[in-house]
Design a protein around this motif. Structure first.
Motif, PDB file in Angstrom:
ATOM      1  N   TYR A  71      -4.744   3.919  -0.093  1.00 48.17           N
ATOM      2  CA  TYR A  71      -4.370   4.780  -1.213  1.00 48.17           C
ATOM      3  C   TYR A  71      -3.479   5.930  -0.750  1.00 48.17           C
ATOM      4  O   TYR A  71      -2.563   6.348  -1.465  1.00 48.17           O
ATOM      5  N   CYS A  72      -3.768   6.447   0.453  1.00 45.62           N
ATOM      6  CA  CYS A  72      -2.965   7.545   0.988  1.00 45.62           C
ATOM      7  C   CYS A  72      -1.521   7.104   1.216  1.00 45.62           C
ATOM      8  O   CYS A  72      -0.588   7.917   1.097  1.00 45.62           O
ATOM      9  N   ALA A  73      -1.340   5.824   1.517  1.00 47.67           N
ATOM     10  CA  ALA A  73       0.021   5.316   1.710  1.00 47.67           C
ATOM     11  C   ALA A  73       0.843   5.409   0.428  1.00 47.67           C
ATOM     12  O   ALA A  73       2.072   5.478   0.484  1.00 47.67           O
ATOM     13  N   LEU A  74       0.150   5.440  -0.726  1.00 47.78           N
ATOM     14  CA  LEU A  74       0.866   5.603  -1.991  1.00 47.78           C
ATOM     15  C   LEU A  74       1.612   6.934  -2.030  1.00 47.78           C
ATOM     16  O   LEU A  74       2.723   7.019  -2.567  1.00 47.78           O
ATOM     17  N   LEU A  75       0.997   7.970  -1.443  1.00 46.09           N
ATOM     18  CA  LEU A  75       1.654   9.275  -1.400  1.00 46.09           C
ATOM     19  C   LEU A  75       2.963   9.198  -0.615  1.00 46.09           C
ATOM     20  O   LEU A  75       3.979   9.772  -1.015  1.00 46.09           O
ATOM     21  N   ILE A  76       2.934   8.478   0.504  1.00 44.85           N
ATOM     22  CA  ILE A  76       4.132   8.373   1.336  1.00 44.85           C
ATOM     23  C   ILE A  76       5.191   7.525   0.634  1.00 44.85           C
ATOM     24  O   ILE A  76       6.391   7.810   0.744  1.00 44.85           O
ATOM     25  N   MET A  77       4.766   6.498  -0.078  1.00 40.73           N
ATOM     26  CA  MET A  77       5.737   5.686  -0.811  1.00 40.73           C
ATOM     27  C   MET A  77       6.462   6.522  -1.869  1.00 40.73           C
ATOM     28  O   MET A  77       7.669   6.385  -2.063  1.00 40.73           O
ATOM     29  N   LEU A  78       5.720   7.407  -2.524  1.00 39.67           N
ATOM     30  CA  LEU A  78       6.339   8.268  -3.529  1.00 39.67           C
ATOM     31  C   LEU A  78       7.180   9.365  -2.896  1.00 39.67           C
ATOM     32  O   LEU A  78       7.980  10.006  -3.589  1.00 39.67           O
ATOM     33  N   TRP A  79       7.000   9.587  -1.598  1.00 39.29           N
ATOM     34  CA  TRP A  79       7.802  10.585  -0.901  1.00 39.29           C
ATOM     35  C   TRP A  79       9.293  10.230  -0.955  1.00 39.29           C
ATOM     36  O   TRP A  79      10.148  11.094  -0.873  1.00 39.29           O
ATOM     37  N   ASN A  80       9.600   8.947  -1.083  1.00 40.85           N
ATOM     38  CA  ASN A  80      10.997   8.528  -1.199  1.00 40.85           C
ATOM     39  C   ASN A  80      11.666   9.089  -2.458  1.00 40.85           C
ATOM     40  O   ASN A  80      12.896   9.149  -2.538  1.00 40.85           O
ATOM     41  N   PHE A  81      10.849   9.471  -3.455  1.00 37.35           N
ATOM     42  CA  PHE A  81      11.381  10.031  -4.687  1.00 37.35           C
ATOM     43  C   PHE A  81      11.336  11.558  -4.687  1.00 37.35           C
ATOM     44  O   PHE A  81      11.652  12.176  -5.695  1.00 37.35           O
ATOM     45  N   GLY A  82      10.910  12.148  -3.563  1.00 34.69           N
ATOM     46  CA  GLY A  82      10.889  13.598  -3.454  1.00 34.69           C
ATOM     47  C   GLY A  82       9.500  14.143  -3.209  1.00 34.69           C
ATOM     48  O   GLY A  82       8.502  13.536  -3.615  1.00 34.69           O
ATOM     49  N   PRO A  83       9.393  15.296  -2.534  1.00 34.18           N
ATOM     50  CA  PRO A  83       8.079  15.870  -2.208  1.00 34.18           C
ATOM     51  C   PRO A  83       7.307  16.381  -3.415  1.00 34.18           C
ATOM     52  O   PRO A  83       6.086  16.473  -3.374  1.00 34.18           O
ATOM     53  N   VAL A  84       8.011  16.730  -4.497  1.00 30.69           N
ATOM     54  CA  VAL A  84       7.329  17.230  -5.693  1.00 30.69           C
ATOM     55  C   VAL A  84       6.425  16.147  -6.281  1.00 30.69           C
ATOM     56  O   VAL A  84       5.289  16.407  -6.690  1.00 30.69           O
ATOM     57  N   ILE A  85       6.912  14.925  -6.298  1.00 30.58           N
ATOM     58  CA  ILE A  85       6.120  13.811  -6.839  1.00 30.58           C
ATOM     59  C   ILE A  85       4.906  13.540  -5.960  1.00 30.58           C
ATOM     60  O   ILE A  85       3.834  13.152  -6.450  1.00 30.58           O
ATOM     61  N   VAL A  86       5.036  13.744  -4.651  1.00 28.60           N
ATOM     62  CA  VAL A  86       3.902  13.569  -3.735  1.00 28.60           C
ATOM     63  C   VAL A  86       2.783  14.541  -4.093  1.00 28.60           C
ATOM     64  O   VAL A  86       1.607  14.163  -4.170  1.00 28.60           O
ATOM     65  N   LEU A  87       3.136  15.788  -4.310  1.00 24.23           N
ATOM     66  CA  LEU A  87       2.132  16.789  -4.669  1.00 24.23           C
ATOM     67  C   LEU A  87       1.498  16.476  -6.019  1.00 24.23           C
ATOM     68  O   LEU A  87       0.272  16.577  -6.183  1.00 24.23           O
ATOM     69  N   LEU A  88       2.292  16.081  -6.992  1.00 26.81           N
ATOM     70  CA  LEU A  88       1.755  15.737  -8.312  1.00 26.81           C
ATOM     71  C   LEU A  88       0.819  14.533  -8.230  1.00 26.81           C
ATOM     72  O   LEU A  88      -0.221  14.486  -8.889  1.00 26.81           O
ATOM     73  N   CYS A  89       1.188  13.549  -7.401  1.00 29.29           N
ATOM     74  CA  CYS A  89       0.343  12.367  -7.222  1.00 29.29           C
ATOM     75  C   CYS A  89      -0.984  12.739  -6.573  1.00 29.29           C
ATOM     76  O   CYS A  89      -2.041  12.239  -6.966  1.00 29.29           O
ATOM     77  N   SER A  90      -0.947  13.622  -5.576  1.00 32.61           N
ATOM     78  CA  SER A  90      -2.170  14.056  -4.915  1.00 32.61           C
ATOM     79  C   SER A  90      -3.082  14.812  -5.881  1.00 32.61           C
ATOM     80  O   SER A  90      -4.294  14.592  -5.917  1.00 32.61           O
ATOM     81  N   LEU A  91      -2.501  15.690  -6.686  1.00 34.34           N
ATOM     82  CA  LEU A  91      -3.283  16.457  -7.659  1.00 34.34           C
ATOM     83  C   LEU A  91      -3.867  15.563  -8.747  1.00 34.34           C
ATOM     84  O   LEU A  91      -4.879  15.905  -9.369  1.00 34.34           O
ATOM     85  N   THR A  92      -3.239  14.431  -9.002  1.00 35.68           N
ATOM     86  CA  THR A  92      -3.743  13.480  -9.988  1.00 35.68           C
ATOM     87  C   THR A  92      -4.777  12.542  -9.379  1.00 35.68           C
ATOM     88  O   THR A  92      -5.797  12.216 -10.006  1.00 35.68           O
ATOM     89  N   MET A  93      -4.539  12.117  -8.140  1.00 38.28           N
ATOM     90  CA  MET A  93      -5.403  11.142  -7.506  1.00 38.28           C
ATOM     91  C   MET A  93      -6.791  11.702  -7.196  1.00 38.28           C
ATOM     92  O   MET A  93      -7.807  11.006  -7.371  1.00 38.28           O
ATOM     93  N   VAL A  94      -6.868  12.955  -6.759  1.00 43.79           N
ATOM     94  CA  VAL A  94      -8.158  13.530  -6.385  1.00 43.79           C
ATOM     95  C   VAL A  94      -9.136  13.598  -7.568  1.00 43.79           C
ATOM     96  O   VAL A  94     -10.293  13.185  -7.432  1.00 43.79           O
ATOM     97  N   PRO A  95      -8.741  14.082  -8.757  1.00 42.03           N
ATOM     98  CA  PRO A  95      -9.680  14.039  -9.890  1.00 42.03           C
ATOM     99  C   PRO A  95     -10.099  12.629 -10.278  1.00 42.03           C
ATOM    100  O   PRO A  95     -11.253  12.399 -10.662  1.00 42.03           O
ATOM    101  N   VAL A  96      -9.175  11.675 -10.167  1.00 42.70           N
ATOM    102  CA  VAL A  96      -9.517  10.287 -10.490  1.00 42.70           C
ATOM    103  C   VAL A  96     -10.565   9.765  -9.505  1.00 42.70           C
ATOM    104  O   VAL A  96     -11.571   9.150  -9.905  1.00 42.70           O
ATOM    105  N   LEU A  97     -10.355  10.004  -8.212  1.00 46.15           N
ATOM    106  CA  LEU A  97     -11.317   9.567  -7.201  1.00 46.15           C
ATOM    107  C   LEU A  97     -12.653  10.283  -7.373  1.00 46.15           C
ATOM    108  O   LEU A  97     -13.710   9.686  -7.154  1.00 46.15           O
ATOM    109  N   TYR A  98     -12.597  11.545  -7.770  1.00 34.21           N
ATOM    110  CA  TYR A  98     -13.838  12.303  -7.982  1.00 34.21           C
ATOM    111  C   TYR A  98     -14.698  11.650  -9.058  1.00 34.21           C
ATOM    112  O   TYR A  98     -15.920  11.502  -8.900  1.00 34.21           O
ATOM    113  N   ASN A  99     -14.083  11.246 -10.145  1.00 32.49           N
ATOM    114  CA  ASN A  99     -14.836  10.593 -11.219  1.00 32.49           C
ATOM    115  C   ASN A  99     -15.339   9.219 -10.824  1.00 32.49           C
ATOM    116  O   ASN A  99     -16.332   8.730 -11.388  1.00 32.49           O
ATOM    117  N   LEU A 100     -14.676   8.573  -9.859  1.00 28.37           N
ATOM    118  CA  LEU A 100     -15.118   7.266  -9.390  1.00 28.37           C
ATOM    119  C   LEU A 100     -16.179   7.367  -8.296  1.00 28.37           C
ATOM    120  O   LEU A 100     -17.006   6.463  -8.144  1.00 28.37           O
TER     121      LEU A 100
END
Length: 227
Positions: free
Chosen positions: A183-212
């Protein structure tokens, strides 16, 4: 100073994204150790220990159930390991090639676009998928051992249900680590589209994982059932 302006978004947002992801999992590990029944991992680990003990006590009737269960688990682990190694092969081909796919996708994207940064992204992805493959491979190794040992009589002083449960937990722990690295590799894959998307993905992924990862409800009742 000019070079810093090109890299400052990557230097700030990408490490921050990793810190959020890593600190969440450190906190999760702490909760699993201190309050296991409040997490899905802890509750499942307790259920697996009871399941192994039940299977080994009534082995003559339930050995087929154990084999089928492990077969399905190994199939899932093999799929993840195969997916990881396929990604590794693809990334290795990209890194060793001189095709335009190595070039940035769009010069208008925020963040650094130099050859070093592009190579860093692909190499980091390769390392993450390699570690994911290694964890899933080791998980298959441990669950293969459990597949044999669970059919042994529990009268032995060495091959006990506790020993088999520990091996099974090592397998599932390695599987979880491999999945989270994947799952962490998803952050790096999105890094190709810019660091802002990486941060947004991380902020979205953590609440989702928390609920799971966490169980919400009557924790006291689950503690009574666990013990």
């Amino acid at each position: 100073m000019t070079e810093f302006k090109k890299y400052y978004l990557d230097l700030v947002m990408v490490p921050l994204s990793f810190m959020i992801y890593v600190f969440y999992h450190l906190w999760l590990c702490h909760k699993i150790r201190t309050q296991p029944v409040s997490t899905v991992m802890g509750a499942n680990a307790n259920a697996r220990r009871l399941w192994v003990s039940t299977i080994m006590k009534d082995n003559e009737k339930k050995h087929i159930l154990a084999i089928q269960t492990f077969r399905n688990t190994i199939m899932g682990l093999t799929l993840m390991a195969t997916t990881s190694v396929v990604w590794c092969c693809g990334l290795a081909a990209i890194i060793s090639s001189s095709y335009s796919v190595k070039k940035p996708l769009n010069n208008s994207i925020l963040g650094a676009h130099g050859q070093f940064m592009v190579a860093l992204k692909y190499v980091t992805l390769l390392v993450l998928f390699l570690f994911s493959f290694m964890c899933h491979s080791l998980s298959i190794r441990f669950i293969g051992q459990v597949n044999y040992l669970i059919n042994c009589p529990e009268d032995s002083t060495i091959i006990t249900s506790m020993y088999v449960s520990e091996l099974l937990e090592k397998s599932f722990t390695l599987s979880m680590i491999g999945n989270r690295i994947f799952y962490c590799a998803l952050l790096i894959m999105l890094w190709n589209f810019g660091p802002v998307i990486v941060l947004l993905c991380s902020l979205t992924m953590v609440p989702v994982l928390y609920n799971l990862d966490y169980l919400f409800g009557d924790t006291k009742k689950r503690k009574t059932m666990a013990y």
